[in-house]
Design an enzyme around this catalytic site. Sequence first.
Site, mmCIF file in Angstrom:
data_model
loop_
_atom_site.group_PDB
_atom_site.id
_atom_site.type_symbol
_atom_site.label_atom_id
_atom_site.label_comp_id
_atom_site.label_asym_id
_atom_site.label_seq_id
_atom_site.Cartn_x
_atom_site.Cartn_y
_atom_site.Cartn_z
ATOM 1 N N GLU A 47 0.824 -1.219 0.000
ATOM 2 C CA GLU A 47 0.000 0.000 0.000
ATOM 3 C C GLU A 47 0.852 1.260 0.000
ATOM 4 O OE1 GLU A 47 -3.268 0.274 2.725
ATOM 5 O OE2 GLU A 47 -4.112 -1.650 2.115
ATOM 6 N N GLY A 48 1.889 1.261 -0.800
ATOM 7 C CA GLY A 48 2.801 2.394 -0.868
ATOM 8 C C GLY A 48 3.979 2.173 0.046
#
Length: 748
Positions: free
Chosen positions: A430-431
Amino acid sequence: MPLATLIGRWAMQPFSKALPPLGDTERAALEAGTVGFEGQLFAGRPDFDALTAAGPNQLSAHEEAFLANEVPALCRMLDDHAIDQAHDLPPEVWRFLREKRFFGMIIPEAFGGLGFGHYAHATVVARIASVNVATAVTVMVPNSLGPAELLLRYGTDAQKDHYLPRLADGRELPCFGLTSPYAGSDAAAIPDRGVLVEREFQGRRTRGFLVDFDKRYITLAPVATVVGLAFHAIDESQRELGITCALIPVPHEGMEIGRRHRPMDSAFMNGPIHGRQVFVPMDWVIGGEPQVGQGWRMLMECLAAGRAISLPALGSAMQQTALYVSNAYGQIREQFGLPVGKFHAVAGLVAQMSAQLYATDAARRFTAAALDKGERPSVASAILKVQLTEAGRRAVNHGMDILGGKGIISGPSNLLGVAYRQAPIAITVEGANILTRALIVFGQGAVRCHPHVLDEMAAVQAKDETALGQALIAHGRHVARNLWHSVFGAPVLGDPPEALKGEARLIARMSAKYALTADLAMGLLGGKLKRMELLSARLGDVLAHLYLASACVWRYRVDAAPELLPFAQAAIRLQLDEAGKILRDLYANLPTPGRRLLGALVLRRTAHLAPLRDVQLMALAELLRTRSDVVARLVPDLSEPGPGGLRDLMQAMALGARLGDETAALNKVLRRTRSLDEPARSASDPALALAYLQAADKVIQVDDFEGPARNADGSAGLSAPAAPPVPSAPPPSARPPERTTPPRVPAA
């Protein structure tokens, strides 16, 4: 001519050059979500009444019952080592997750889900993760960024009516394919393409997209029955329509679920998805044809909240488990005639872990309270994702140091080894944190949280000289106020708790210094700051530490737990000390003349921001050793697991608590006699003493396994090399995946 117009006319050309141009994907990311208390910190004016207005976390009766019954029942089914060795969850766990609707926490009850709020959702994930990360990941993915959330926010009524009940009860297991081999952190650059066509499909001519794609790192892909897919849509004339999200049933012609990935050899399901000339009917696009090209905005809006829930819950669970294990093992394990937890080197680490946990969990809970009130704080979510996952990794590392040899021997009785191996996973997804720190926290914060930059950018884009002049005048007053507060002291806005008024004053002062520094950096460097990632990462880190420190004030107010005051004060001190260090580093690295003078001016009166003193750390450690109620308040999500080292440790601690101070005398006799029975006979309750000594011995022991065969003379039989293993292609899962093709969703 008004002054604002004159200023705007003079500034329009240089500002047009200085402000970085925004692409559509950047704009969608910047416009996603809302701004909360982090905006006040960025402005240098934190209002502690606004902070406490978020109120305490609240659970419904249904949520409390689920946390008191279904979640503990699940956790007692989870044998961390056995699941890790099997590389899959046991069939009875999969069945329990479906039957109790763990996969439908975010789905409203009207569609058959549990309809939980954000805090309840995060608490469920944290409590599962405290005993087994693989199960927590399996639960969190269907409730995180993916088909269910996208359908709830953007789906057609027909899509919701068909899929949501099936997702809620586990008939459908979803995954979501975004990442490609050549587009990881730069997710907007995915090369997957879908061309608008018309095809014969299920007996009629149907508009849709013919998509080619390669996705990897897709959690639950090996067992998914429906795939959420992000791709670039292109019309018949090859015109780009934008990123689009669709749902594809498994199996479907042209789509293949690839061989399984093994992220750090974890047991949760993960793998690639490939598609060649896959026809995606228009009514499989989430939201139908009106949402074609809106996928990136949809994903950014979902991430604005989602980053604050699942992965921070994993990080918090790692911290809570590591703190409990380190503190408890430090009381049971003795060396040199003393519990190792009393050695200052160990006690100092445990105390720091507790203060860090107080701050990070305060921020996580504060943000969950904001989410449950309808906020979607994108910058705060990014802060939480970075800070909680990094804190989880640090805590597990410290715990491994304290455990020593016990920590590195694999087996059922290992306490932190599986978590140690899996910690990088949360850091990455997620990043990746390195990206989020360098580009997102300050990159979005500088625009979304600053009180005037967004107005200036809008005025420049609209070529509105008067609006630009008005924004610049307001910006100038903002800078002057923060300069005054940085040099001469900032007022405390609102009414913080009496016991933390000194700390609130420090937060207000540091917030003003940060706000002024951010304006100086943006003013001196302009658009170049976007590319100077080491500087922007530092600016983001200071905002993060201020956010965590402020959340401690909120937590102390809503918890009403005066016994935790030393931890609240220590947590705030640690966060502000770190913020001060980072600001000093930032000024030392500004590529502008006079940086030392600027730094000396802005950072004056910060010498008092010293790290915690040793005596304070030892006092925290003493509280942790002697006050089990304090430990319980710090690790509220720690659950009782199935068989294994953590349950053994919990049982030994429970028996030791019943014995009280008598354990020291028992251990002294044990060291002299090397016998469990003799010290027990001398105790006031021999049966209880023997039970404790046996439980403690079980904690101290490590696992062993069959070694190489030996020759008749006892020597190791190592002369003949072992036959090389025969390569094989293992199935994606030890449990055959359920493959079903949902009936086609009718057009809305």
